[in-house]
Write an enzyme that holds these catalytic residues in place. Structure first.
Site, PDB file in Angstrom:
ATOM      1  N   ASP A  67       0.813  -1.215   0.000  1.00 57.19           N
ATOM      2  CA  ASP A  67       0.000   0.000   0.000  1.00 57.19           C
ATOM      3  C   ASP A  67       0.852   1.273   0.000  1.00 57.19           C
ATOM      4  O   ASP A  67       2.082   1.222   0.174  1.00 57.19           O
ATOM      5  CB  ASP A  67      -0.950  -0.006   1.211  1.00 57.19           C
ATOM      6  CG  ASP A  67      -0.254  -0.393   2.515  1.00 57.19           C
ATOM      7  OD1 ASP A  67       0.988  -0.472   2.533  1.00 57.19           O
ATOM      8  OD2 ASP A  67      -0.952  -0.617   3.508  1.00 57.19           O
ATOM      9  N   ASN A 136      -7.577  -2.681  14.091  1.00 60.19           N
ATOM     10  CA  ASN A 136      -8.970  -3.046  13.786  1.00 60.19           C
ATOM     11  C   ASN A 136      -9.030  -4.258  12.847  1.00 60.19           C
ATOM     12  O   ASN A 136     -10.070  -4.549  12.277  1.00 60.19           O
ATOM     13  CB  ASN A 136      -9.707  -1.848  13.174  1.00 60.19           C
ATOM     14  CG  ASN A 136      -9.044  -1.358  11.893  1.00 60.19           C
ATOM     15  OD1 ASN A 136      -8.102  -1.974  11.398  1.00 60.19           O
ATOM     16  ND2 ASN A 136      -9.537  -0.259  11.353  1.00 60.19           N
ATOM     17  N   HIS A 138      -7.150  -4.639  10.078  1.00 58.69           N
ATOM     18  CA  HIS A 138      -6.855  -4.393   8.664  1.00 58.69           C
ATOM     19  C   HIS A 138      -5.539  -5.043   8.246  1.00 58.69           C
ATOM     20  O   HIS A 138      -4.631  -5.228   9.046  1.00 58.69           O
ATOM     21  CB  HIS A 138      -6.929  -2.906   8.297  1.00 58.69           C
ATOM     22  CG  HIS A 138      -5.812  -2.041   8.774  1.00 58.69           C
ATOM     23  ND1 HIS A 138      -6.010  -0.895   9.511  1.00 58.69           N
ATOM     24  CD2 HIS A 138      -4.471  -2.122   8.599  1.00 58.69           C
ATOM     25  CE1 HIS A 138      -4.850  -0.332   9.760  1.00 58.69           C
ATOM     26  NE2 HIS A 138      -3.903  -1.047   9.217  1.00 58.69           N
ATOM     27  N   GLU A 143      -9.550  -1.915   5.154  1.00 57.51           N
ATOM     28  CA  GLU A 143     -10.221  -1.581   6.407  1.00 57.51           C
ATOM     29  C   GLU A 143     -11.492  -2.421   6.574  1.00 57.51           C
ATOM     30  O   GLU A 143     -12.009  -2.966   5.591  1.00 57.51           O
ATOM     31  CB  GLU A 143     -10.598  -0.095   6.382  1.00 57.51           C
ATOM     32  CG  GLU A 143      -9.403   0.851   6.365  1.00 57.51           C
ATOM     33  CD  GLU A 143      -8.791   1.067   7.735  1.00 57.51           C
ATOM     34  OE1 GLU A 143      -8.739   0.120   8.547  1.00 57.51           O
ATOM     35  OE2 GLU A 143      -8.352   2.207   7.996  1.00 57.51           O
TER      36      GLU A 143
HETATM   37  C1  GLP Z   1      -0.455   0.436   8.649  1.00 59.23           C
HETATM   38  C2  GLP Z   1      -0.071  -0.397   7.431  1.00 59.23           C
HETATM   39  C3  GLP Z   1      -0.284  -1.868   7.668  1.00 59.23           C
HETATM   40  C4  GLP Z   1       0.312  -2.266   8.996  1.00 59.23           C
HETATM   41  C5  GLP Z   1      -0.382  -1.517  10.100  1.00 59.23           C
HETATM   42  C6  GLP Z   1       0.097  -1.907  11.483  1.00 59.23           C
HETATM   43  O1  GLP Z   1      -1.792   0.746   8.708  1.00 59.23           O
HETATM   44  N1  GLP Z   1      -0.793  -0.013   6.258  1.00 59.23           N
HETATM   45  O2  GLP Z   1       0.288  -2.604   6.606  1.00 59.23           O
HETATM   46  O3  GLP Z   1       0.185  -3.651   9.189  1.00 59.23           O
HETATM   47  O4  GLP Z   1      -0.110  -0.148   9.887  1.00 59.23           O
HETATM   48  O5  GLP Z   1       1.214  -1.164  11.845  1.00 59.23           O
HETATM   49  P1  GLP Z   1       2.191  -1.503  12.995  1.00 59.23           P
HETATM   50  O6  GLP Z   1       3.026  -2.632  12.528  1.00 59.23           O
HETATM   51  O7  GLP Z   1       2.993  -0.254  13.192  1.00 59.23           O
HETATM   52  O8  GLP Z   1       1.372  -1.869  14.189  1.00 59.23           O
END
Ligand code: GLP
Length: 242
Positions: A67, A136, A138, A143
């Protein structure tokens, strides 16, 4: 679903790196699906270390990231392209021309997503997809929704995600509200999927996603149906699972 329980963040990172390293060794021209967020940073550090030790060669590897924020340029230090360069690509011998991240600067969402789908299809799909997990549920930026989105699409980020991501930005106003993300079908079509979850903050959502109902309201839950899915977690993130 296979679960690998590691003692702590560093051990979980090494485990995930082991799986990715095995993939690169067995198929030197593999297509890696890569993720951002704070969770995979240790995995990337471990891969860099192995590369520097001479144990891994990324020269034929291609990568397709999950993404990118809509509106951020590759030079913006909060863009996911910047993140990937800083945390992995600049430190290994991957050919940058073979690394792909959605084009955050393309204002036409349909074009940005169509172009990205073409890149994914031209590669014949993904061999190994690495994932983090949003609070959440995702994955990428898919989402919670009423349906599982299939291919690359533009998403309005939920308030929970905007709040979670605000820690990386100087002010709330600067946090992007939209992103381009690979779709669930593309992720499910990856031959192997590895999701890394660490820390106590992820314990609730890990339980819900992998031991609850399969529903688009918890996007990661669909991974329960993948034929080669590995959940790598530390003791804290896996503390609530049966
Ligand atoms: C963002 C990214 C996700 C990632 C998520 C969790 O939203 N788009 O790919 O998994 O954050 O992030 P973290 O690893 O910092 O908890």
């Amino acid at each position: 679903m296979k679960i690998i329980k590691a003692k702590d963040y560093n051990a979980a990172s090494r485990m995930a790196a082991n799986i990715i390293a095995a993939q690169v060794i067995l198929k030197p021209d593999c297509v890696l699906g890569l993720a951002t967020g704070s969770t995979p940073i240790g995995t990337y550090e471990s891969l860099i270390e192995r590369y520097k030790n001479g144990d891994l060669d990324f020269s034929q590897v291609s990568s397709i990231n999950l993404d990118e924020y809509k509106g951020l340029s590759p030079e913006n230090d909060q863009s996911y392209r910047y993140f990937m360069n800083e945390h992995l690509f600049n430190h290994i011998n991957i050919d940058k021309n073979r690394t792909h991240v959605p084009n955050g600067l393309e204002p036409d969402s349909e074009k940005a997503c169509g172009d990205y789908n073409k890149i994914i299809n031209d590669h014949g799909g993904i061999d190994l997809q690495l994932l983090g997990l949003g609070l959440n549920g995702h994955i990428g930026f898919n989402e919670p929704a009423d349906v599982f989105e299939k291919e690359t699409h533009c998403v309005d980020l939920t308030q929970s995600t905007i709040d979670a991501n605000s820690r990386f930005f100087a002010s709330m106003d600067e946090v992007p509200k939209q992103a381009y993300t690979m779709g669930i079908k593309t992720i499910m079509q990856a031959k192997k999927v590895v999701l890394l979850a660490t820390g106590a903050g992820k314990a609730e959502i890990v339980k819900k996603a992998f031991f609850g109902d399969v529903t688009p309201q918890v996007p990661a839950s669909i991974l329960q149906l993948h034929s080669d899915f590995v959940l790598v977690g530390d003791e804290e993130a896996l503390s609530l699972i049966p």
